[in-house]
Design an enzyme around this catalytic site. Structure first.
Site, PDB file in Angstrom:
ATOM      1  N   GLY A 101      46.446  25.604  34.940  1.00  0.00           N
ATOM      2  CA  GLY A 101      45.933  26.808  34.264  1.00  0.00           C
ATOM      3  C   GLY A 101      45.354  26.440  32.899  1.00  0.00           C
TER       4      GLY A 101
ATOM      5  N   TYR B  20      56.246   1.265  46.887  1.00  0.00           N
ATOM      6  CA  TYR B  20      55.312   1.330  45.740  1.00  0.00           C
ATOM      7  C   TYR B  20      53.906   1.627  46.264  1.00  0.00           C
ATOM      8  CZ  TYR B  20      52.515  -0.007  41.688  1.00  0.00           C
ATOM      9  OH  TYR B  20      51.600   0.002  40.637  1.00  0.00           O
TER      10      TYR B  20
ATOM     11  N   ALA C 203      53.314   6.792  27.753  1.00  0.00           N
ATOM     12  CA  ALA C 203      52.413   6.250  26.721  1.00  0.00           C
ATOM     13  C   ALA C 203      53.112   5.312  25.754  1.00  0.00           C
ATOM     14  CB  ALA C 203      51.765   7.407  25.959  1.00  0.00           C
TER      15      ALA C 203
ATOM     16  N   THR D  46      51.029  10.289  30.227  1.00  0.00           N
ATOM     17  CA  THR D  46      52.422  10.057  30.624  1.00  0.00           C
ATOM     18  C   THR D  46      52.718   8.552  30.505  1.00  0.00           C
ATOM     19  OG1 THR D  46      51.938   9.742  32.987  1.00  0.00           O
ATOM     20  CG2 THR D  46      52.316  12.013  32.249  1.00  0.00           C
TER      21      THR D  46
END
Ligand code: NDP
Ligand code: RET
Length: 333
Positions: free
Chosen positions: A174, A214, A51, A49
């Protein structure tokens, strides 16, 4: 007067040399994979994520060189496609292995739209069929933004850094299980130390402190990692968290620095911060190294396990955060 000027010049020169020396011979992490490991990730699919920038981009580049099929999960498809094109060119120009699924050399880069500030986007991302997923790297993050809410009304830092990734991981479990042995890597931060999980006001509606929020989101990353590791025992899916160090990336985009002192900050960050490639080494290590096969629920920095403060190991807070997060993202069975 002349003596003072010479002294000032010498001091400035000495300072500059010292900064440069620190930059080039400082305690940066050695690059984990050099020439020899080119096929290490061949046949593996990795989702990263965020990227298109900073640590995620550097992680994608390295795993691509190692032969992985890298899915870049990014919120802005156009910018991500540009970065993907640039990465492909960089690898070719560096004389790297050929790219593409059938090349037998470096892997393949695929861009997919994923906005972690939107549960709808996370769900639609996960509906796209993928035959396998060997590594999920929860890397995207937002740092000290002004008070904002996600599409679903969550405080932005908690919403993106924790809740978006919480839903994403749960919806991909899954696939990760059916691809086992598989790994989940969670990019947290040492700043977790200054956070607390305030269950009474997780959306910071009563009081918003951008640094505290944060830190809270990064503490949530670690509590999530530990609770998930417990739930995944015996499945051959591992999950570990990490701190990348202080890295020169776009993360500081919401920090306002007056124009006049910006060059000084740039110099300091150039001299003292890690480069994205240095900062990405622990993510790459946890995603690819045989050394951490079977290791789960741990926290790493500079490719080594590190101790956590008791508040990050509190099982009852981790369990409660899991339950509350399930309700918030709407996956309560
Ligand atoms: N840099 C550092 O010193 C440190 C970084 N970290 C962590 O490292 C991780 C990577 O940050 P870093 O590379 O430094 O920073 P960058 O800002 O360079 O990269 C962050 C990435 O996250 C993406 N992102 C932000 N919001 C969303 C969203 N809503 N949906 C999808 N993607 C999103 C950004 O996309 P876009 O470009 O579109 O905004 C970008 O690709 C973060 O989790 C950060 O907390 C931890 C400790 C220190
Ligand atoms: C590069 C750069 C900046 C970047 C700051 C960053 C990247 C801060 C990172 C913070 C940390 C340590 C987060 C931990 O989780 C500044 C100072 C905004 C401006 C000058 C250039």
């Amino acid at each position: 007067m002349a003596v003072a000027t010479v002294a000032a010049l010498l001091a400035a020169l000495g300072g500059a040399l010292w900064l440069a020396a620190r930059r080039f011979v400082g305690p940066s992490v050695q690059r984990l994979h050099r020439g020899g490991d080119s096929g290490l990730m061949h046949g593996k699919t990795v989702l990263i994520t965020g990227a298109n920038s900073g640590l995620g981009r550097a992680t994608a580049a390295e795993l691509l060189r190692l032969g992985a099929r890298v899915i870049m999960g990014c919120r802005d498809r156009t910018r991500a496609e540009e970065e993907a094109g640039q990465l492909r060119r960089e690898i070719c120009q560096a004389g790297g292995p050929e790219l593409g699924p059938d090349s037998g050399g470096a892997g393949e880069l695929v861009v997919k739209e994923l906005d972690l500030a939107s549960l709808r986007s996370v769900r639609s991302f996960c509906q796209e069929e993928e035959p396998r997923l060997d590594v999920l790297i929860n890397n995207a993050g937002i740092f000290q933004c002004p008070y904002m809410k996600t599409e679903d009304g969550f405080e932005m830092q908690f919403g993106v850094n924790h809740l978006g990734h919480f839903l994403l991981t749960n919806l991909l479990l899954g696939l990760l299980k059916s691809s086992a042995p598989s790994r989940i890597v969670v990019v947290s931060s040492k700043l977790y130390k200054y956070g607390d999980i305030n269950f009474e006001d997780l959306n910071s509606e009563q009081n918003y402190n951008k640094s505290f929020c944060y830190s809270r989101s990064k503490l949530a990353n670690i509590l999530f990692t530990r609770e998930l590791a417990r739930r995944l025992e015996g499945t051959n899916v591992t999950v570990n968290a990490l701190h990348p160090g202080v890295v020169r990336t776009n993360l500081g985009r919401h920090i306002h620095i007056p124009l006049l002192v910006k060059p000084l900050f740039n110099l300091v960050s150039w001299a003292f911060f890690k480069t994205p490639l240095e900062g990405a080494q622990t993510s790459i290590y946890l995603a690819s190294s045989p050394e951490v096969e079977g290791v789960s629920g741990k926290y790493f920095g500079d490719c080594k396990e590190e101790e956590l403060l008791p508040k990050a190991m509190d099982e009852s807070v981790a369990g409660k955060l899991w339950d509350v997060s399930e309700v918030m993202v709407g996956i309560l069975k």
